[in-house]
Motif scaffolding. Sequence first.
Motif, PDB file in Angstrom:
ATOM      1  N   GLY A 116       0.872  -1.032   0.083  1.00 29.98           N
ATOM      2  CA  GLY A 116      -0.037   0.303  -0.051  1.00 29.98           C
ATOM      3  C   GLY A 116       0.798   1.291   0.115  1.00 29.98           C
ATOM      4  O   GLY A 116       0.739   2.121   0.935  1.00 29.98           O
ATOM      5  N   CYS A 117       1.677   1.238  -0.914  1.00 33.21           N
ATOM      6  CA  CYS A 117       2.708   2.597  -1.027  1.00 33.21           C
ATOM      7  C   CYS A 117       2.118   3.592  -1.423  1.00 33.21           C
ATOM      8  O   CYS A 117       3.056   4.648  -1.199  1.00 33.21           O
ATOM      9  N   GLY A 118       1.003   3.900  -1.757  1.00 30.71           N
ATOM     10  CA  GLY A 118       0.484   5.138  -2.131  1.00 30.71           C
ATOM     11  C   GLY A 118       1.188   5.743  -3.256  1.00 30.71           C
ATOM     12  O   GLY A 118       1.794   5.142  -4.252  1.00 30.71           O
ATOM     13  N   TYR A 159      -7.520  -0.611   6.344  1.00 18.12           N
ATOM     14  CA  TYR A 159      -8.586  -0.480   5.305  1.00 18.12           C
ATOM     15  C   TYR A 159      -8.809  -1.800   5.267  1.00 18.12           C
ATOM     16  O   TYR A 159      -9.975  -2.244   4.373  1.00 18.12           O
ATOM     17  N   GLN A 160      -8.400  -2.951   5.766  1.00 19.88           N
ATOM     18  CA  GLN A 160      -8.853  -4.368   5.620  1.00 19.88           C
ATOM     19  C   GLN A 160      -9.970  -4.576   6.626  1.00 19.88           C
ATOM     20  O   GLN A 160      -9.534  -5.045   8.035  1.00 19.88           O
ATOM     21  N   ASP A 183       0.398  -1.181  -4.892  1.00 19.28           N
ATOM     22  CA  ASP A 183      -0.717  -0.401  -4.365  1.00 19.28           C
ATOM     23  C   ASP A 183      -1.779  -0.781  -5.454  1.00 19.28           C
ATOM     24  O   ASP A 183      -1.426  -0.976  -6.595  1.00 19.28           O
ATOM     25  N   SER A 198       3.634  -1.652   5.878  1.00 17.86           N
ATOM     26  CA  SER A 198       2.518  -1.023   5.529  1.00 17.86           C
ATOM     27  C   SER A 198       2.399   0.031   6.556  1.00 17.86           C
ATOM     28  O   SER A 198       2.058  -0.105   7.615  1.00 17.86           O
ATOM     29  N   HIS A 205      -1.835   3.313   7.658  1.00 20.22           N
ATOM     30  CA  HIS A 205      -2.986   2.578   8.192  1.00 20.22           C
ATOM     31  C   HIS A 205      -3.488   1.908   7.231  1.00 20.22           C
ATOM     32  O   HIS A 205      -4.894   1.442   6.880  1.00 20.22           O
ATOM     33  N   VAL A 206      -2.927   1.441   6.107  1.00 19.73           N
ATOM     34  CA  VAL A 206      -3.386   0.463   5.102  1.00 19.73           C
ATOM     35  C   VAL A 206      -4.123  -0.865   5.641  1.00 19.73           C
ATOM     36  O   VAL A 206      -5.127  -1.116   5.242  1.00 19.73           O
ATOM     37  N   HIS A 224     -14.162   6.190   3.352  1.00 20.09           N
ATOM     38  CA  HIS A 224     -13.035   5.410   3.636  1.00 20.09           C
ATOM     39  C   HIS A 224     -13.765   4.530   4.856  1.00 20.09           C
ATOM     40  O   HIS A 224     -13.619   5.267   5.981  1.00 20.09           O
ATOM     41  N   ASP A 243      -2.990  -5.971  -5.219  1.00 14.92           N
ATOM     42  CA  ASP A 243      -3.842  -5.827  -4.139  1.00 14.92           C
ATOM     43  C   ASP A 243      -3.214  -6.785  -2.988  1.00 14.92           C
ATOM     44  O   ASP A 243      -2.599  -7.893  -2.982  1.00 14.92           O
TER      45      ASP A 243
END
Length: 252
Positions: free
Chosen positions: A45-47, A114-115, A66, A107, A110-111, A205, A92
Motif C-alpha cells: 500500500g505504497c500510495g 482498510y482491511q 498499491d 505497510s 493505516h493500510v 473510507h 492488491d
Amino acid sequence: MDVFKDYSYYYNAFYRDKDYGAEAKQVDLLLKKYGEKIERVINFGCGTGKHDVELCAMGYCCTGIDMSETMIGIAEENARREKLKIDFSVADVRDYEPREKYDAVISLFHVMSYQNDNEDILAAFRSARKALRREGLFLFDVWYGPGVLSDKPTVRVKEVEDERYRLVRIARPVMYDHRDVVDVCYEVLAINKETGGTEMLQEVHSMRYFFRPEVEFYLRASGFELVEHLDCNTLGATDYDSWTCYFVARAV
C-alpha cells in the motif's frame, strides 16, 4: 473497488504537510532495532511512494505495491524525479504473489485498517508472510482501538491550495461498534482558481481499529510472532491516548 479513484488526484495537496522523512526515519529505527540485515523492503500500500523514496535514499532496496493505478503512476514519477530505482506495481495486498523474498514488509498510513473484515486482514497478513524470508520483519501501523474509543472521531474540516485548486475537505465519521469500523465520509469541494468552477467529490473510507490480542491472534495464524507494539508518535508504550500504533512481527 479503488477507494482512491477520484481522491488520489487531491491526495498530495492534502498530505503535503505530512512528514514522510520523519516517518521513514522511524521505520529505519524500528527495522534496525528489531531486525537483522534488513536491506530489501517491500511496501504494502505504497500510495504515492514518498516513504519509499525516503527509504531508498537511506540505502534500502525498495519495492512498492498499491491497488490504485493513479497512485502508482504518481509514485513512479516521484522516483524518476529523485533519480531513484524503485520497483512499483499495481497489486492488491490481499492476494499479492511475490516473485522473490524480502527482508521486511512495511505497510504504513493505516493500510491495514482498510482491511475491514477478518478474512481481509488474514489474507493481507498471509501475503506479507509469503513475501518474507524466515525471521523477516513485518512492520505496519493501524488505528488503535483503546485510543479510538477513548477519543472518538469527530467532524473535521481541512482547507488547502495547490497550483490549480482551493480545496475544502469535510470528514464526517460514522462508527459501527459491532464491526470495530469507522466510516470516514469525505466531501471534497474543489474550486478552480482560474475559472471559479467547482467540483464536488464524495468518498467513504472504512477504517477498522484493532486491539493487541486480536492482532496477535491473526499474526500467529499467518505465520508470525508478535514482537512489539508501540505508539506511532512516541515510539513508547501504548495507552488510552494512542490513536495509532505500530505492530512489529517476525516471520517464523
